[in-house]
Design an enzyme around this catalytic site. Sequence first.
Site, PDB file in Angstrom:
ATOM      1  N   GLY A   1       5.037  -1.005   2.791  1.00 40.81           N
ATOM      2  CA  GLY A   1       4.205   0.160   2.563  1.00 40.81           C
ATOM      3  C   GLY A   1       4.970   1.468   2.498  1.00 40.81           C
TER       4      GLY A   1
ATOM      5  CG  HIS B   1      -0.255  -0.071   2.526  1.00 42.33           C
ATOM      6  ND1 HIS B   1       0.245   1.038   3.187  1.00 42.33           N
ATOM      7  CD2 HIS B   1       0.032  -1.142   3.322  1.00 42.33           C
ATOM      8  CE1 HIS B   1       0.794   0.657   4.326  1.00 42.33           C
ATOM      9  NE2 HIS B   1       0.691  -0.661   4.434  1.00 42.33           N
ATOM     10  CG  ASP B   2      -0.402   4.204   1.241  1.00 45.50           C
ATOM     11  OD1 ASP B   2      -1.278   4.922   0.737  1.00 45.50           O
ATOM     12  OD2 ASP B   2      -0.601   3.456   2.228  1.00 45.50           O
TER      13      ASP B   2
END
Length: 262
Positions: A139, A121-122
């Site tokens: 992340g 994520h991200d």
Amino acid sequence: MTIIHPTAIVDPKAELDDTVEIGAYSIIGPNVKIGARTHVGPHVVIDGHTTIGTDNRFFQFSSIGGPPQDKKYAGEPTRLVIGDRNTVREFCTFNLGTAQDEGITSLGNDNLMLAYVHLAHDCRVGNNTVFSNNASLAGHVHVGDWVILSGFAAVHQFCKIGDHAFVGMNTSLTQDVPPFVLLSGNPAEPHGINIEGLKRRGFTREQINDLRNAYKLIYKSGLTLEAAKTALAEAEALSPSSAQHLRQLREFLDTTTRGIVR
């Protein structure tokens, strides 16, 4: 007309260009947008608020746009954005962003993602990168352009990797990697600049030598990082043909949050 295999499941709300191909047993979710001439092979799942550009190719068994592997995720409509002309090989996993960051995981253009690559994520990945088999980003990792991650390289959350860096096989990376640097090991250690990669991308001998000298200022001179940045600024003023690259290196050092591999 879009070519969809009869065994594929495509939600009627998904937005697919007329030239998209969807292979056997693949699943496309309702919030997915796929651009022209993108080919999705068999047994691929694309879900979430995922936008995919043109001329991409997804091989079998990849999971694209799944929820982030983060306990804080509460179903927010975060996104995954993929650019153009990317190749995504077997068993890759690209996750959505989280509300705790900007809510977007992104992959740029012309990237080659080999089997089992994980983008958490991200993460933000630039253009023209190569991630070899089992390379994994935790992340919030940011990766620049023309970066190579060798097989089984693993990157700690919130790390940054600058343009043209090369990360060797089985490397455990817990700090930032400046542009142009070649490193490997567990823990990671720097081993000069990515000379071969820079040659292939048209850097001149003078530019490569200037970057080698810049590397020595950071890693071999015994200077503190602040003193090395001052020396880089002086070198930048004296090297017009390399000024852009030296400035890029110096500005990266100004933005590092985890410290650099040193």
